[in-house]
Design an enzyme around this catalytic site. Sequence first.
Site, PDB file in Angstrom:
ATOM      1  N   ARG A 292      -5.014  32.296  49.331  1.00 24.68           N
ATOM      2  CA  ARG A 292      -5.685  33.003  50.422  1.00 24.68           C
ATOM      3  C   ARG A 292      -5.758  34.512  50.208  1.00 24.68           C
ATOM      4  O   ARG A 292      -6.782  35.131  50.512  1.00 24.68           O
ATOM      5  CB  ARG A 292      -4.977  32.679  51.752  1.00 24.68           C
ATOM      6  CG  ARG A 292      -5.259  31.254  52.192  1.00 24.68           C
ATOM      7  CD  ARG A 292      -4.274  30.777  53.217  1.00 24.68           C
ATOM      8  NE  ARG A 292      -2.942  30.608  52.646  1.00 24.68           N
ATOM      9  CZ  ARG A 292      -1.910  30.108  53.291  1.00 24.68           C
ATOM     10  NH1 ARG A 292      -2.047  29.740  54.550  1.00 24.68           N
ATOM     11  NH2 ARG A 292      -0.729  29.967  52.698  1.00 24.68           N
TER      12      ARG A 292
ATOM     13  N   CYS B  98      -2.937  18.230  48.498  1.00 26.13           N
ATOM     14  CA  CYS B  98      -3.803  18.390  49.663  1.00 26.13           C
ATOM     15  C   CYS B  98      -3.405  17.396  50.758  1.00 26.13           C
ATOM     16  O   CYS B  98      -3.278  16.204  50.492  1.00 26.13           O
ATOM     17  CB  CYS B  98      -5.251  18.176  49.239  1.00 26.13           C
ATOM     18  SG  CYS B  98      -6.368  18.442  50.596  1.00 26.13           S
TER      19      CYS B  98
ATOM     20  N   GLN C 138     -10.289  21.085  39.162  1.00 29.14           N
ATOM     21  CA  GLN C 138      -9.302  20.253  39.856  1.00 29.14           C
ATOM     22  C   GLN C 138      -9.944  18.948  40.309  1.00 29.14           C
ATOM     23  O   GLN C 138     -10.980  18.956  40.983  1.00 29.14           O
ATOM     24  CB  GLN C 138      -8.705  20.940  41.077  1.00 29.14           C
ATOM     25  CG  GLN C 138      -7.551  20.074  41.610  1.00 29.14           C
ATOM     26  CD  GLN C 138      -6.928  20.572  42.887  1.00 29.14           C
ATOM     27  OE1 GLN C 138      -7.611  20.700  43.901  1.00 29.14           O
ATOM     28  NE2 GLN C 138      -5.640  20.854  42.842  1.00 29.14           N
TER      29      GLN C 138
ATOM     30  N   MET D 167      -9.515  26.080  46.111  1.00 37.36           N
ATOM     31  CA  MET D 167      -9.665  26.105  47.571  1.00 37.36           C
ATOM     32  C   MET D 167     -11.038  25.549  47.947  1.00 37.36           C
ATOM     33  O   MET D 167     -12.062  26.123  47.592  1.00 37.36           O
ATOM     34  CB  MET D 167      -9.472  27.531  48.104  1.00 37.36           C
ATOM     35  CG  MET D 167      -8.023  28.008  47.984  1.00 37.36           C
ATOM     36  SD  MET D 167      -7.736  29.690  48.563  1.00 37.36           S
ATOM     37  CE  MET D 167      -8.332  30.645  47.185  1.00 37.36           C
TER      38      MET D 167
ATOM     39  N   LYS E 174      -0.996  19.958  40.170  1.00 35.77           N
ATOM     40  CA  LYS E 174      -0.592  20.872  41.253  1.00 35.77           C
ATOM     41  C   LYS E 174       0.026  20.017  42.350  1.00 35.77           C
ATOM     42  O   LYS E 174      -0.574  19.036  42.788  1.00 35.77           O
ATOM     43  CB  LYS E 174      -1.810  21.617  41.792  1.00 35.77           C
ATOM     44  CG  LYS E 174      -1.516  22.537  42.981  1.00 35.77           C
ATOM     45  CD  LYS E 174      -2.698  23.457  43.253  1.00 35.77           C
ATOM     46  CE  LYS E 174      -2.460  24.391  44.427  1.00 35.77           C
ATOM     47  NZ  LYS E 174      -2.685  23.757  45.732  1.00 35.77           N
TER      48      LYS E 174
HETATM   49  C1  LIG Z   1      -9.553  26.921  52.523  1.00 40.96           C
HETATM   50  C2  LIG Z   1      -8.519  26.298  51.613  1.00 40.96           C
HETATM   51  C3  LIG Z   1      -8.862  25.210  50.841  1.00 40.96           C
HETATM   52  C4  LIG Z   1      -7.926  24.631  49.961  1.00 40.96           C
HETATM   53  N1  LIG Z   1      -8.326  23.614  49.142  1.00 40.96           N
HETATM   54  C5  LIG Z   1      -7.469  23.135  48.198  1.00 40.96           C
HETATM   55  C6  LIG Z   1      -7.903  22.214  47.201  1.00 40.96           C
HETATM   56  O1  LIG Z   1      -9.084  21.837  47.116  1.00 40.96           O
HETATM   57  N2  LIG Z   1      -6.966  21.770  46.309  1.00 40.96           N
HETATM   58  C7  LIG Z   1      -5.658  22.197  46.339  1.00 40.96           C
HETATM   59  O2  LIG Z   1      -4.857  21.770  45.508  1.00 40.96           O
HETATM   60  N3  LIG Z   1      -5.240  23.071  47.269  1.00 40.96           N
HETATM   61  C8  LIG Z   1      -6.114  23.570  48.167  1.00 40.96           C
HETATM   62  N4  LIG Z   1      -5.702  24.540  49.039  1.00 40.96           N
HETATM   63  C9  LIG Z   1      -4.317  25.054  48.954  1.00 40.96           C
HETATM   64  C10 LIG Z   1      -4.249  26.262  47.998  1.00 40.96           C
HETATM   65  O3  LIG Z   1      -4.616  25.902  46.693  1.00 40.96           O
HETATM   66  C11 LIG Z   1      -2.832  26.852  47.976  1.00 40.96           C
HETATM   67  O4  LIG Z   1      -1.953  25.884  47.473  1.00 40.96           O
HETATM   68  C12 LIG Z   1      -2.348  27.265  49.370  1.00 40.96           C
HETATM   69  O5  LIG Z   1      -3.341  28.003  50.062  1.00 40.96           O
HETATM   70  C13 LIG Z   1      -1.072  28.114  49.270  1.00 40.96           C
HETATM   71  O6  LIG Z   1      -1.287  29.278  48.510  1.00 40.96           O
HETATM   72  P1  LIG Z   1      -1.519  30.729  49.226  1.00 40.96           P
HETATM   73  O7  LIG Z   1      -0.399  30.897  50.208  1.00 40.96           O
HETATM   74  O8  LIG Z   1      -1.494  31.703  48.099  1.00 40.96           O
HETATM   75  O9  LIG Z   1      -2.852  30.634  49.926  1.00 40.96           O
HETATM   76  C14 LIG Z   1      -6.615  25.131  49.909  1.00 40.96           C
HETATM   77  C15 LIG Z   1      -6.276  26.242  50.701  1.00 40.96           C
HETATM   78  C16 LIG Z   1      -7.211  26.826  51.529  1.00 40.96           C
HETATM   79  C17 LIG Z   1      -6.835  28.051  52.358  1.00 40.96           C
END
Ligand SMILES: Cc1cc2nc3c(=O)[nH]c(=O)nc-3n(C[C@H](O)[C@H](O)[C@H](O)COP(=O)(O)O)c2cc1C
Length: 334
Positions: free
Chosen positions: A236, A97, A67, A15, A140
């Site tokens: 999250r 992303c 990543q 994240m 991913k």
């Molecule tokens: C603030 C934030 C930043 C994120 N940055 C990335 C990232 O750098 N690379 C990535 O693959 N996913 C990123 N994501 C997505 C998360 O890895 C994850 O796939 C997504 O939040 C869904 O999972 P969750 O419902 O458990 O949060 C980000 C999510 C959030 C909330």
Amino acid sequence: MSAVRAAARLSVAPMMEWTTPHCRFFHRLLTRHALLYTEMVTAPAVVHGDRKRLLGYSPEEHPVALQLGGSDPVLLAEAVRIACGFGYDEINLNVGCPSDRVQNGSFGACLMREPELVARCVEAMAVASNAQGGPEITVKCRIGVDDQVPAVALRDFIATVSGAGVSRFAVHARMAWLQGLSPKENRTIPPLDYDLVRQVRAENPSLHISLNGGIDTIDAVVAHLDDGFDGVMIGRAAYHDPVRMLGQVDQRVFGAPARNINARDIIEAMVEYAARSDAPVKAIGRHMLGMFGGQHGAKIWRRTLSETMHLPEAGPHTLINAYEAMNRRAVVHA
Ligand SMILES: Cc1cc2nc3c(=O)[nH]c(=O)nc-3n(C[C@H](O)[C@H](O)[C@H](O)COP(=O)(O)O)c2cc1C
């Protein structure tokens, strides 16, 4: 099974701006076994930027996965070669992303449309990693983007990319709609489709597939694992409610003996960490605001810490002061 595969049974998602080294150090105090992902770092940044700042981390964070973002096989291979010197346990390619910045660089989720290009990228990354005795390359991804049909897009993607040698995937079980939704909306609005990921997992028994998206209780983590997933990735919920989400996983997900995790010990370990870090305490404390989520006094902790960690006199002691303020006030108001 390799140690990192075993750790991937439960992982904390990459994240941006959240899973910094400070955050990972904190999470590691809560779980010894889960796999922790870095924020995404782009391949050009690794190749041309300040490597120590972008790739450095504390040895305590292991097992930790880097990543990378990118879509140029040559640059990605060079980034992997450099990253191998930092001793990561896994290197993951971001195909999920949805932000505009990422789309302009033509990587992230829009690569769901280009499985052949992803295959060339991961092949080049694996050659670079193998040459250095480096770690496994993983991916991913989403289940599709825009007008793709997920049941077709995800299957094609997994078939092509696994054909290029990737055998471990984390799948965020929703589409990314690249036109019209913000990255934040793209994490809530497209519906989750766990069934599709479960089917694809069943069709590919030799692959290791972690389910990601909207999983916010340990009971749900355990249920998905019981349901046949090789791993679960949480984002999250782990960030906002770290103690509840990560404090029990060693026992409930990894079968490790129960560990009495004491809040004061964790805060003291973070004070020590802050004292030896060059970072201001606000850069560390911001990841700890959710530490007492749902518990008595949580609001006092959050408010005291967020008000005091920005002050000029703030330092490592600010963390313990906020904890003591919470205990004093929580007792008075009990
Ligand atoms: C603030 C934030 C930043 C994120 N940055 C990335 C990232 O750098 N690379 C990535 O693959 N996913 C990123 N994501 C997505 C998360 O890895 C994850 O796939 C997504 O939040 C869904 O999972 P969750 O419902 O458990 O949060 C980000 C999510 C959030 C909330």
